[in-house]
Design an enzyme around this catalytic site. Structure first.
Site, short mmCIF file in Angstrom:
data_model
loop_
_atom_site.label_atom_id
_atom_site.label_comp_id
_atom_site.label_asym_id
_atom_site.label_seq_id
_atom_site.Cartn_x
_atom_site.Cartn_y
_atom_site.Cartn_z
N SER A 42 0.83 -1.21 0.00
CA SER A 42 0.00 0.00 0.00
C SER A 42 0.86 1.26 0.00
CB SER A 42 -0.95 0.03 1.20
OG SER A 42 -0.39 0.71 2.30
N VAL A 43 0.21 2.37 -0.34
CA VAL A 43 0.86 3.68 -0.35
C VAL A 43 1.32 4.08 1.04
CG1 VAL A 43 -1.29 4.95 0.02
CG2 VAL A 43 0.57 6.05 -1.24
N LYS A 44 0.72 3.51 2.07
CA LYS A 44 1.01 3.90 3.45
C LYS A 44 2.43 3.53 3.89
CE LYS A 44 -3.18 5.49 4.36
NZ LYS A 44 -3.45 6.87 4.71
N ASP A 45 3.08 2.62 3.17
CA ASP A 45 4.47 2.27 3.53
C ASP A 45 5.36 3.50 3.52
OD1 ASP A 45 3.55 -0.30 3.56
OD2 ASP A 45 4.80 -1.02 1.90
N ALA A 48 4.63 5.70 6.63
CA ALA A 48 4.91 4.97 7.86
C ALA A 48 6.40 5.03 8.19
CB ALA A 48 4.45 3.52 7.72
#
Length: 452
Positions: A42-45, A48
């Site tokens: 996901s883009v959240k990596d 994060a």
């Protein structure tokens, strides 16, 4: 030799992929930024890792510490991967509307997962916002991430996602379309792109039940717009500090059904297996098609991977239960298709009313056809039972025939849905379907409502 020293070095540099089928109504060149190629899918990596590194640098996150965050799943995955490499513990608070797959994945990478109810106010002590904040305050040597207001969230996309899109399109991008949740992706990417070319248009995709679109257009935070919705990863009932509304040119809202339907279309028509917010983004893109010309280059961001929604949008039963499956329902046979294998639950005229009540409770149904040796002769429903019980507390030991109403109409399997709907009224709660093999099935108001 070319290799990454750890999994975190593989974050970013995700591909742009031309979309050909789901966007055929749009004249422009449409390119998907497929963020599922990140290691946590996901883009959240991106954000994060950035949030952790910035917290390490200024001492908020100390060696051996515990990372605490409220997440819809994807941010938690990114944080967990970084925590594994860097030696931290993780406690993630997630709402109960998120897919089971997301919860299982977080546990698989070593995180402790706490599930909170969705349908409560953000300030409610049971909400995942409140629980994550409380755990952050109570847990020794911990760091509460707060992705909604953490500036590192948007900075990650300013430093990475925006420059990647600019380079990959050779500066030819004219529009950026993205679902908006915490606001980091849209704001950070938009800030970089508009610094390169102020004429680039930024469109946010919102969902019904969220406050973003109206707030952007009017400046009014309307609590009446807040209600539960199914779509995951976009929309909010709060205004995160990471959403910079000045960088967003406009919003479009997408329904839960359209988001789910278009998520499946992307997989079947483009061969790209992505999550629920990607379906929202594509439907939003189609709703904005009058804004694009044949010379435009439109980039739409796909947030996460479809594997996290196998039990939801990619499950026919889940889709059908919510009326999301694109099925053509015309006849009685179509209406009972989802439950035709179940045996018709009925009662006998001489049975006690208490038996009927117990049967309704056992099968969680609201009405029963009543039979004798000659066939169907009556019916009982929960409303009648309630009224009779209020007037006579001894009713439970009387035979059903003393209170039963008229028998339900019986139709053939080929009966049209409009014909059936006319037979259901306040006085008549259901219709029976003759299956032509000596058996019958029941159609209720719920079946009609589900079909429409």
């Amino acid at each position: 030799m070319k290799y990454a020293k750890n999994i975190l070095e593989t974050i970013g540099n995700t591909p742009l992929v031309q979309l050909n089928s789901v966007t055929k109504e749009i004249d422009a060149l449409v390119l998907a930024k497929v963020e599922t190629f990140n290691p946590g899918n996901s883009v959240k990596d991106r954000m994060a890792l950035k949030m952790i590194e910035d917290a390490e640098a200024d001492g908020r996150l100390k060696p051996g510490g515990t990372i605490i965050e409220g997440t819809s799943g994807n941010t938690g995955m990114g944080l967990a991967l970084a925590a594994i490499v860097k030696g931290y513990k993780c406690i993630f608070v997630i709402s109960d509307k998120q897919s089971k797959e997301k919860m299982d994945i977080l546990r698989a990478v070593g995180a402790e997962v706490i599930v909170c109810p969705t349908n409560v106010e953000p300030e409610d002590p049971r909400s995942y916002y409140s629980v994550s904040k409380r755990l952050g305050a109570e847990t020794p040597n911990s760091w509460y991430v707060n992705q909604y207001d953490n500036p590192s969230n948007a900075i990650a996309h300013y430093e990475q996602t925006g420059p990647e899109i600019w380079e990959q399109t050779e500066g030819k991008i004219t529009h950026f379309v993205v679902g908006v949740g915490t606001g980091g992706t849209v704001s950070g990417t938009a800030k970089f792109l508009k610094e390169q070319n102020p004429d680039i248009k930024i469109w946010g995709v919102d969902t019904y039940g969220s406050v973003f679109k109206k707030y952007h257009e009017t400046g009014v935070f309307d609590e009446n717009e807040i209600y539960p919705y199914i779509t995951e990863g976009i929309g909010e009932d709060i205004l995160p500090k990471n959403v910079d509304f000045s960088l967003i040119d406009g919003f479009t809202k997408v329904t839960d059904k359209d988001a789910a339907v278009y998520t499946r279309k992307i997989a079947k028509e483009e061969g790209i297996f992505v999550g629920n917010s990607a379906g929202s983004a594509i439907k939003g893109l189609l709703q904005l098609k009058e804004h694009f010309t044949k010379d435009d280059v439109v980039v739409v961001l796909f947030h996460d991977h479809g594997s996290r929604y196998v039990g939801k949008m990619f499950n026919d039963d889940w889709m059908r239960d919510r009326g999301f499956l694109e099925e053509e329902i015309k006849t009685a046979a179509d209406l009972i298709n989802n439950h035709k294998e179940r045996v018709l639950v009925s009662a006998q005229t001489e049975e006690l009313i208490s038996h009927a009540i117990e049967r309704m409770k056992e099968y969680k149904i609201s009405q029963l056809p009543v039979k004798d040796v000659n066939g169907f002769v009556g019916s009982v429903d929960e409303t009648d039972l309630l009224h009779h019980y209020i007037s006579d507390k001894n009713i439970a030991n009387k035979p059903i025939k003393e209170i039963m109403g008229k028998p339900y109409p019986i139709v053939k399997k080929t009966a049209k849905i409009d014909e059936i709907s006319k037979l259901i009224s306040k006085e008549n709660e259901a219709v029976l379907v003759d299956l032509e093999n000596g058996n019958h099935h029941i159609i209720t108001k719920y079946d009609i409502i589900s079909a429409i």
